[in-house]
Design a protein around this motif. Structure first.
Motif, PDB file in Angstrom:
ATOM      1  N   ALA A 166      25.825  -8.838   7.401  1.00  0.00           N
ATOM      2  CA  ALA A 166      24.883  -7.471   8.139  1.00  0.00           C
ATOM      3  C   ALA A 166      23.484  -8.124   8.470  1.00  0.00           C
ATOM      4  O   ALA A 166      22.833  -9.081   7.888  1.00  0.00           O
ATOM      5  N   PRO A 167      22.842  -7.471   9.559  1.00  0.00           N
ATOM      6  CA  PRO A 167      21.605  -7.596   9.860  1.00  0.00           C
ATOM      7  C   PRO A 167      20.633  -7.319   8.978  1.00  0.00           C
ATOM      8  O   PRO A 167      20.714  -6.353   7.968  1.00  0.00           O
ATOM      9  N   GLU A 168      19.404  -8.281   8.687  1.00  0.00           N
ATOM     10  CA  GLU A 168      18.332  -7.971   7.499  1.00  0.00           C
ATOM     11  C   GLU A 168      17.795  -6.694   7.587  1.00  0.00           C
ATOM     12  O   GLU A 168      17.467  -6.057   6.716  1.00  0.00           O
ATOM     13  N   GLU A 169      17.813  -5.947   8.711  1.00  0.00           N
ATOM     14  CA  GLU A 169      17.196  -4.682   8.771  1.00  0.00           C
ATOM     15  C   GLU A 169      17.827  -3.769   8.243  1.00  0.00           C
ATOM     16  O   GLU A 169      17.240  -2.610   7.819  1.00  0.00           O
ATOM     17  N   ILE A 170      19.179  -4.035   7.684  1.00  0.00           N
ATOM     18  CA  ILE A 170      19.930  -2.726   7.142  1.00  0.00           C
ATOM     19  C   ILE A 170      20.344  -3.297   5.735  1.00  0.00           C
ATOM     20  O   ILE A 170      20.625  -2.162   5.194  1.00  0.00           O
ATOM     21  N   VAL A 171      20.099  -4.359   5.429  1.00  0.00           N
ATOM     22  CA  VAL A 171      20.448  -4.457   3.826  1.00  0.00           C
ATOM     23  C   VAL A 171      19.679  -3.580   2.726  1.00  0.00           C
ATOM     24  O   VAL A 171      20.401  -3.049   2.043  1.00  0.00           O
ATOM     25  N   GLY A 172      18.248  -3.604   2.844  1.00  0.00           N
ATOM     26  CA  GLY A 172      17.760  -2.660   1.751  1.00  0.00           C
ATOM     27  C   GLY A 172      18.100  -1.341   2.102  1.00  0.00           C
ATOM     28  O   GLY A 172      18.342  -0.685   1.206  1.00  0.00           O
ATOM     29  N   LEU A 173      18.082  -0.738   3.456  1.00  0.00           N
ATOM     30  CA  LEU A 173      18.549   0.611   3.386  1.00  0.00           C
ATOM     31  C   LEU A 173      19.991   0.860   3.026  1.00  0.00           C
ATOM     32  O   LEU A 173      20.161   1.969   2.241  1.00  0.00           O
ATOM     33  N   ALA A 174      20.901  -0.017   3.042  1.00  0.00           N
ATOM     34  CA  ALA A 174      22.150   0.206   2.790  1.00  0.00           C
ATOM     35  C   ALA A 174      22.273   0.221   1.167  1.00  0.00           C
ATOM     36  O   ALA A 174      23.054   1.192   0.701  1.00  0.00           O
ATOM     37  N   PRO A 221      29.257   3.492  -0.363  1.00  0.00           N
ATOM     38  CA  PRO A 221      28.314   3.795   0.605  1.00  0.00           C
ATOM     39  C   PRO A 221      27.357   2.520   0.982  1.00  0.00           C
ATOM     40  O   PRO A 221      27.110   2.201   2.329  1.00  0.00           O
ATOM     41  N   MET A 222      27.322   1.485   0.054  1.00  0.00           N
ATOM     42  CA  MET A 222      26.476   0.431   0.299  1.00  0.00           C
ATOM     43  C   MET A 222      27.397  -0.607   1.605  1.00  0.00           C
ATOM     44  O   MET A 222      26.801  -1.090   2.326  1.00  0.00           O
ATOM     45  N   LEU A 223      28.608  -0.486   1.180  1.00  0.00           N
ATOM     46  CA  LEU A 223      29.745  -0.972   2.249  1.00  0.00           C
ATOM     47  C   LEU A 223      29.657  -0.423   3.524  1.00  0.00           C
ATOM     48  O   LEU A 223      29.544  -1.083   4.637  1.00  0.00           O
ATOM     49  N   GLY A 224      29.651   0.776   3.451  1.00  0.00           N
ATOM     50  CA  GLY A 224      29.761   1.655   4.669  1.00  0.00           C
ATOM     51  C   GLY A 224      28.502   1.575   5.484  1.00  0.00           C
ATOM     52  O   GLY A 224      28.561   1.414   6.809  1.00  0.00           O
ATOM     53  N   VAL A 225      27.393   1.598   5.003  1.00  0.00           N
ATOM     54  CA  VAL A 225      25.999   1.532   5.748  1.00  0.00           C
ATOM     55  C   VAL A 225      25.962   0.072   6.463  1.00  0.00           C
ATOM     56  O   VAL A 225      25.266   0.067   7.359  1.00  0.00           O
ATOM     57  N   GLN A 226      26.470  -0.734   5.532  1.00  0.00           N
ATOM     58  CA  GLN A 226      26.066  -2.165   6.152  1.00  0.00           C
ATOM     59  C   GLN A 226      26.891  -2.437   7.403  1.00  0.00           C
ATOM     60  O   GLN A 226      26.741  -3.001   8.323  1.00  0.00           O
ATOM     61  N   GLY A 462      10.354  -2.509   3.108  1.00  0.00           N
ATOM     62  CA  GLY A 462      10.059  -1.381   2.585  1.00  0.00           C
ATOM     63  C   GLY A 462      11.201  -0.697   1.608  1.00  0.00           C
ATOM     64  O   GLY A 462      10.967  -0.149   0.440  1.00  0.00           O
ATOM     65  N   PHE A 463      12.227  -0.813   2.067  1.00  0.00           N
ATOM     66  CA  PHE A 463      13.582  -0.330   1.170  1.00  0.00           C
ATOM     67  C   PHE A 463      14.273  -1.504   0.307  1.00  0.00           C
ATOM     68  O   PHE A 463      13.904  -2.757   0.567  1.00  0.00           O
ATOM     69  N   GLY A 464      14.865  -1.024  -0.621  1.00  0.00           N
ATOM     70  CA  GLY A 464      15.417  -2.077  -1.683  1.00  0.00           C
ATOM     71  C   GLY A 464      14.758  -1.921  -3.017  1.00  0.00           C
ATOM     72  O   GLY A 464      15.595  -2.069  -3.879  1.00  0.00           O
ATOM     73  N   LEU A 465      13.709  -0.967  -3.160  1.00  0.00           N
ATOM     74  CA  LEU A 465      13.352  -0.899  -4.549  1.00  0.00           C
ATOM     75  C   LEU A 465      14.411  -0.004  -5.502  1.00  0.00           C
ATOM     76  O   LEU A 465      14.468   0.008  -6.729  1.00  0.00           O
ATOM     77  N   ILE A 466      14.942   0.974  -4.703  1.00  0.00           N
ATOM     78  CA  ILE A 466      15.723   1.850  -5.466  1.00  0.00           C
ATOM     79  C   ILE A 466      17.091   1.147  -5.797  1.00  0.00           C
ATOM     80  O   ILE A 466      17.650   1.278  -6.809  1.00  0.00           O
TER      81      ILE A 466
END
Length: 495
Positions: A166-174, A221-226, A462-466
């Motif tokens: 997955a692109p690095e822009e999406i990992v934390g968000l996923a 959802p982690m898989l789907g969003v990635q 910015g994403f990833g703390l959750i």
């Protein structure tokens, strides 16, 4: 009088649970910033409202959500309508996710910081379809008796493999999207359905088979969003910033109208779940609710309690917590930032109402003595450690891929080693740590840090703390049970 006494006990317990947050605020205000909190009366009023909200919420769960969820599962099983369970599971999962306020907030932030490349509505649809689909598998798992630890090991192995593609822009968000799919209403309902289903099938354990549905709702959802992010950043076009006209000034809304509108939004968020439950109860099963007045009263208490809880947080804790995070970032003290992340993660988790409810359910159905307070302490310690690791990653600029991969690799090894019956509960506990208390504070801290630190990208860093707030409680619970299994003497001393 009995209900009044129960409410009073829950209220006092809620205030006691809020003491760690108060202690963190006072500690930092007096020792770090060397000043008293602004408007301490407003802070105290907010805490009292939060206490009332938690007490109403928990009592409402006992009257409505828990018995309705368990009774539905029992009726499906006893009446031989197991085929209805699968569409019921999909409908509950989809309805719970598509209207989830925390997911809406994360999707809006993702669309904003990606300049429109990530579509917020599409992101929510991907998550909702993922949750609904995996609940079908979760229900089949309970029916067939498939071991949850094997599903989790295979599932997270696939998720981690996709992470490197997955692109690095999406990992934390996923990973954050997986952490916010469940809220303080849906988690108890899904857990109640799982426990009720395991209770009604011979040979199933409410403890080892009943838990695990929430864990699956977080994982897929982690898989789907990635996969969605891979498609967007491979075949999609870059988003374009659109100029927006300044919002027109609006007249101040009287506070009674404001609170009625806020309560109406809360009803809107929970209404899809209620409609799904009523449809399957009256249309599919063609059976009236047992004690409908009590159930309606319970749902009303859940709504009012949840709204009071959010109002209390907005009144006192959220502004102060966000302000303290901004002050710490401005001071540019890594030690103080990490200490704040550690303490606020622990304190906010101890006050999390969904965690209180699930810990009490686990204590009630566990075949071995299990203390609800001990469960919450373990989970709160895990959240504190996870948020601290996530903040440190932002500060030093460590790649999200490697930190996530290492953390979940530890989880997979622990699942393989730990007692098999604990895996579902451990992952469920990881899923309830990111709700209405922690998500706003953690998101504000992560985005603020990624914006303030040179060389950081708010979308990537910015994403990833959750996600870390969900991973590390799983580790803490699994390590604790592994220690008890390896050293039985500790279990005897504890008993």
């Amino acid at each position: 009088m009995e209900h009044l006494g129960h409410f009073a006990r829950e209220f006092l317990k809620a205030l006691r649970n809020l003491l760690p947050i108060v202690a963190v605020v006072v500690l930092f205000q007096l020792l770090v910033f060397r000043r008293m909190p602004e408007d301490p009366l407003q802070l105290a009023a907010g805490l009292l409202i939060v206490g009332v909200g938690i007490a109403l919420f928990l009592q409402g769960l006992d009257l409505s959500v828990f018995p309705v969820g368990k009774n539905l599962a029992n009726q499906f099983t006893r009446r031989g309508k197991l085929g209805l369970l699968l569409p019921f599971g999909f409908a509950i999962g989809f309805a719970a996710s598509i209207a989830e306020p925390a997911l809406i907030a994360v999707a809006e932030q993702a669309e904003l910081v990606s300049d429109g490349r990530i579509n917020g509505l599409v992101l929510r649809m991907v998550v909702a379809l993922s949750v609904g689909s995996i609940l079908i598998l979760g229900i089949l798992r309970v029916l067939r008796g498939w071991p949850i630890h094997r599903i989790l090991i295979v599932g997270y192995s696939i998720v981690l493999a996709v992470t490197f593609l997955a692109p690095e822009e999406i990992v934390g968000l996923a990973y954050d999207s997986g952490g916010v799919t469940t809220n303080v209403v849906t988690v108890p309902l899904i857990a109640a359905i799982g426990i009720g289903l395991a209770n009604s099938i011979r040979g199933r354990s409410p403890f080892s088979d009943g838990f695990g549905l929430v864990a699956l709702c977080v994982m897929v959802p982690m898989l789907g969003v990635q996969l969605y992010g891979w498609w967007v950043y491979t075949f999609g076009t870059a988003g374009q910033e659109t100029a927006t006209a300044p919002a027109p000034e609006t007249a101040a809304v009287p506070w009674p109208v404001e609170h009625l509108l806020g309560l109406g939004e809360m009803v809107r968020d929970v209404l899809p779940l209620v409609l799904v439950v009523l449809f399957f109860q009256y249309v599919a099963l063609r059976r009236r609710l047992s004690h409908p007045l009590r159930v309606a009263t319970g749902f009303l208490m859940v709504l009012v309690g949840l709204y009071a809880f959010v109002v209390g947080l907005k009144l006192g804790l959220f502004p102060l917590g966000t302000q303290m995070a901004e002050q710490l970032i401005a001071r540019d003290s890594r030690v103080m930032i990490l200490l704040f992340a550690l303490l606020i993660g622990f304190a906010a988790t101890m006050a999390e109402p969904a965690l209180v409810a699930i810990a009490e359910q686990a204590s009630a159905v566990s075949p071995a003595p299990m203390n609800a307070t001990a469960i919450r302490l373990l989970v709160a310690g895990g959240v504190a450690a996870g948020i601290t690791v996530g903040v440190y990653r932002i500060l030093v600029g460590a790649p999200m891929h490697y930190v996530i991969f290492g953390s979940y690799a530890v989880v997979i090894v622990l699942v393989a080693l730990a007692p098999k019956g604990i895996a579902g509960l451990a992952f469920d506990l990881g899923g309830v740590t990111t709700s209405e208390v922690t998500v706003p504070l953690v998101t504000a801290l992560g985005i603020g840090l990624a914006t303030a630190v040179d060389g950081r990208n708010p979308l990537i860093d910015g994403f990833g703390l959750i996600a870390f707030a969900s991973i590390f409680p799983i580790i803490s619970v699994l390590v604790y049970t592994l220690i008890l299994e390896r050293f039985p003497r500790l279990r005897k001393d504890r008993a």
